[in-house]
Design a protein around this motif. Structure first.
Motif, PDB file in Angstrom:
ATOM      1  N   ARG A 120       1.118   4.762  -8.891  1.00 48.35           N
ATOM      2  CA  ARG A 120       0.524   4.262 -10.269  1.00 48.35           C
ATOM      3  C   ARG A 120       0.124   5.092 -11.219  1.00 48.35           C
ATOM      4  NH1 ARG A 120      -0.759  -1.329 -10.532  1.00 48.35           N
ATOM      5  NH2 ARG A 120      -0.049  -2.484  -8.574  1.00 48.35           N
ATOM      6  N   LYS A 121      -0.517   6.005 -10.511  1.00 50.12           N
ATOM      7  CA  LYS A 121      -1.148   7.190 -11.387  1.00 50.12           C
ATOM      8  C   LYS A 121      -0.248   8.002 -12.237  1.00 50.12           C
ATOM      9  CE  LYS A 121      -5.536   7.684  -8.908  1.00 50.12           C
ATOM     10  NZ  LYS A 121      -6.289   8.598  -8.234  1.00 50.12           N
ATOM     11  N   ILE A 122       1.024   8.308 -11.321  1.00 51.99           N
ATOM     12  CA  ILE A 122       2.151   9.096 -11.976  1.00 51.99           C
ATOM     13  C   ILE A 122       2.613   8.339 -13.140  1.00 51.99           C
ATOM     14  CG2 ILE A 122       4.280  10.064 -11.336  1.00 51.99           C
ATOM     15  CD1 ILE A 122       3.235  10.701  -8.553  1.00 51.99           C
ATOM     16  N   LEU A 123       2.825   6.874 -12.968  1.00 51.97           N
ATOM     17  CA  LEU A 123       3.592   6.271 -13.712  1.00 51.97           C
ATOM     18  C   LEU A 123       2.521   5.780 -15.110  1.00 51.97           C
ATOM     19  CD1 LEU A 123       5.568   3.752 -11.353  1.00 51.97           C
ATOM     20  CD2 LEU A 123       6.306   5.664 -12.494  1.00 51.97           C
ATOM     21  N   GLY A 124       1.356   5.996 -14.854  1.00 52.13           N
ATOM     22  CA  GLY A 124       0.496   5.488 -15.943  1.00 52.13           C
ATOM     23  C   GLY A 124      -0.027   4.190 -15.901  1.00 52.13           C
ATOM     24  N   ILE A 125       0.224   3.374 -14.639  1.00 51.08           N
ATOM     25  CA  ILE A 125      -0.081   1.962 -14.783  1.00 51.08           C
ATOM     26  C   ILE A 125      -1.444   2.043 -14.077  1.00 51.08           C
ATOM     27  CG2 ILE A 125       0.625   0.018 -13.536  1.00 51.08           C
ATOM     28  CD1 ILE A 125       3.564   0.840 -13.433  1.00 51.08           C
ATOM     29  N   GLU A 126      -2.445   1.258 -14.447  1.00 50.76           N
ATOM     30  CA  GLU A 126      -3.913   0.873 -14.196  1.00 50.76           C
ATOM     31  C   GLU A 126      -3.829   0.273 -12.774  1.00 50.76           C
ATOM     32  OE1 GLU A 126      -6.717   1.756 -15.710  1.00 50.76           O
ATOM     33  OE2 GLU A 126      -5.500   2.790 -17.288  1.00 50.76           O
ATOM     34  N   VAL A 127      -4.785   0.896 -11.989  1.00 54.79           N
ATOM     35  CA  VAL A 127      -4.980   0.415 -10.511  1.00 54.79           C
ATOM     36  C   VAL A 127      -5.700  -1.091 -10.679  1.00 54.79           C
ATOM     37  CG1 VAL A 127      -5.653   0.765  -8.447  1.00 54.79           C
ATOM     38  CG2 VAL A 127      -4.633   2.634  -9.515  1.00 54.79           C
ATOM     39  N   ALA A 128      -5.260  -2.040 -10.114  1.00 59.00           N
ATOM     40  CA  ALA A 128      -6.416  -3.259 -10.368  1.00 59.00           C
ATOM     41  C   ALA A 128      -7.586  -3.204  -9.588  1.00 59.00           C
ATOM     42  CB  ALA A 128      -5.606  -4.418  -9.868  1.00 59.00           C
ATOM     43  N   PRO A 162       2.123   6.684  -1.118  1.00 56.72           N
ATOM     44  CA  PRO A 162       1.070   5.738  -1.404  1.00 56.72           C
ATOM     45  C   PRO A 162       1.129   5.262  -2.706  1.00 56.72           C
ATOM     46  CG  PRO A 162       0.135   7.972  -1.180  1.00 56.72           C
ATOM     47  CD  PRO A 162       1.684   8.048  -0.916  1.00 56.72           C
ATOM     48  N   THR A 163       1.182   4.069  -2.882  1.00 61.20           N
ATOM     49  CA  THR A 163       1.375   3.292  -4.242  1.00 61.20           C
ATOM     50  C   THR A 163       0.427   3.461  -5.227  1.00 61.20           C
ATOM     51  OG1 THR A 163       0.728   1.092  -3.426  1.00 61.20           O
ATOM     52  CG2 THR A 163       3.113   1.403  -3.594  1.00 61.20           C
ATOM     53  N   VAL A 164      -0.821   3.859  -4.831  1.00 66.43           N
ATOM     54  CA  VAL A 164      -1.923   4.199  -5.692  1.00 66.43           C
ATOM     55  C   VAL A 164      -1.622   5.562  -6.423  1.00 66.43           C
ATOM     56  CG1 VAL A 164      -4.402   4.930  -5.934  1.00 66.43           C
ATOM     57  CG2 VAL A 164      -3.690   2.988  -4.306  1.00 66.43           C
ATOM     58  N   ALA A 165      -1.010   6.400  -5.817  1.00 72.44           N
ATOM     59  CA  ALA A 165      -0.725   7.643  -6.216  1.00 72.44           C
ATOM     60  C   ALA A 165       0.596   7.428  -7.502  1.00 72.44           C
ATOM     61  CB  ALA A 165      -0.275   8.749  -5.293  1.00 72.44           C
ATOM     62  N   GLY A 198       6.794  18.443  -3.254  1.00 73.31           N
ATOM     63  CA  GLY A 198       5.576  18.138  -3.693  1.00 73.31           C
ATOM     64  C   GLY A 198       5.554  17.428  -5.129  1.00 73.31           C
ATOM     65  N   ASP A 199       6.945  17.059  -5.664  1.00 70.96           N
ATOM     66  CA  ASP A 199       6.897  16.396  -7.073  1.00 70.96           C
ATOM     67  C   ASP A 199       6.451  14.984  -6.770  1.00 70.96           C
ATOM     68  OD1 ASP A 199       7.812  18.667  -8.067  1.00 70.96           O
ATOM     69  OD2 ASP A 199       9.944  18.046  -7.883  1.00 70.96           O
ATOM     70  N   ILE A 200       6.534  14.432  -5.685  1.00 71.69           N
ATOM     71  CA  ILE A 200       6.059  13.016  -5.257  1.00 71.69           C
ATOM     72  C   ILE A 200       5.163  13.065  -4.142  1.00 71.69           C
ATOM     73  CG2 ILE A 200       7.035  10.775  -4.522  1.00 71.69           C
ATOM     74  CD1 ILE A 200       9.805  11.564  -5.700  1.00 71.69           C
ATOM     75  N   PRO A 201       3.980  12.628  -4.252  1.00 71.34           N
ATOM     76  CA  PRO A 201       2.768  12.499  -3.304  1.00 71.34           C
ATOM     77  C   PRO A 201       3.232  11.672  -2.229  1.00 71.34           C
ATOM     78  CG  PRO A 201       2.121  11.176  -5.161  1.00 71.34           C
ATOM     79  CD  PRO A 201       3.502  11.715  -5.564  1.00 71.34           C
ATOM     80  N   THR A 202       3.260  12.324  -0.996  1.00 73.36           N
ATOM     81  CA  THR A 202       3.701  11.429   0.403  1.00 73.36           C
ATOM     82  C   THR A 202       2.427  11.380   1.248  1.00 73.36           C
ATOM     83  OG1 THR A 202       4.562  13.310   1.232  1.00 73.36           O
ATOM     84  CG2 THR A 202       6.067  11.791  -0.047  1.00 73.36           C
ATOM     85  N   ILE A 203       2.558  10.747   2.236  1.00 74.16           N
ATOM     86  CA  ILE A 203       1.809  10.701   3.481  1.00 74.16           C
ATOM     87  C   ILE A 203       2.593  10.642   4.546  1.00 74.16           C
ATOM     88  CG2 ILE A 203      -0.433   9.613   2.411  1.00 74.16           C
ATOM     89  CD1 ILE A 203       0.433   7.077   3.616  1.00 74.16           C
ATOM     90  N   PRO A 232       0.679  -1.223   0.047  1.00 72.22           N
ATOM     91  CA  PRO A 232       0.174  -0.008   0.017  1.00 72.22           C
ATOM     92  C   PRO A 232       0.877   1.195   0.208  1.00 72.22           C
ATOM     93  CG  PRO A 232      -0.127  -1.152   2.124  1.00 72.22           C
ATOM     94  CD  PRO A 232       0.616  -2.029   1.251  1.00 72.22           C
ATOM     95  N   THR A 233       2.025   1.222   0.476  1.00 70.10           N
ATOM     96  CA  THR A 233       3.052   2.316   0.588  1.00 70.10           C
ATOM     97  C   THR A 233       4.331   1.782   0.307  1.00 70.10           C
ATOM     98  OG1 THR A 233       3.444   2.304   3.014  1.00 70.10           O
ATOM     99  CG2 THR A 233       1.498   3.543   2.399  1.00 70.10           C
ATOM    100  N   ALA A 234       5.179   2.954   0.130  1.00 67.50           N
ATOM    101  CA  ALA A 234       6.594   2.410  -0.120  1.00 67.50           C
ATOM    102  C   ALA A 234       7.369   3.640   0.402  1.00 67.50           C
ATOM    103  CB  ALA A 234       6.925   2.195  -1.668  1.00 67.50           C
TER     104      ALA A 234
END
Length: 66
Positions: free
Chosen positions: A57-65, A52-55, A38-43, A12-14
């Motif tokens: 995936r959006k940056i990288l253009g990878i579909e969220v399952a 957050p890996t969901v964010a 702010g170039d990379i979203p963080t929590i 879920p996070t990295a």
């Protein structure tokens, strides 16, 4: 997609250094600078920052399952 990226996105996070090393080829200091700008979203959890890996995936253009 290589195995290291698959493993990173399976959580879920990295950590900021892991994300930037695997995805963007940045060193540790540059990683935290990008997060601070702010170039990379963080929590923030306590005193630690995570991506957050969901964010990611959006940056990288990878579909969220679904």
């Amino acid at each position: 997609m290589n195995e290291e990226l698959k493993t990173l996105l399976s959580r879920p996070t990295a950590s900021i250094p892991d994300v930037d090393r695997v995805c963007f080829g940045l060193a540790r200091q540059a990683s935290y600078a990008a997060a601070k700008n702010g170039d990379i979203p963080t929590i923030k959890v306590g005193r630690s920052l995570f991506v957050p890996t969901v964010a990611l995936r959006k940056i990288l253009g990878i579909e969220v399952a679904a």
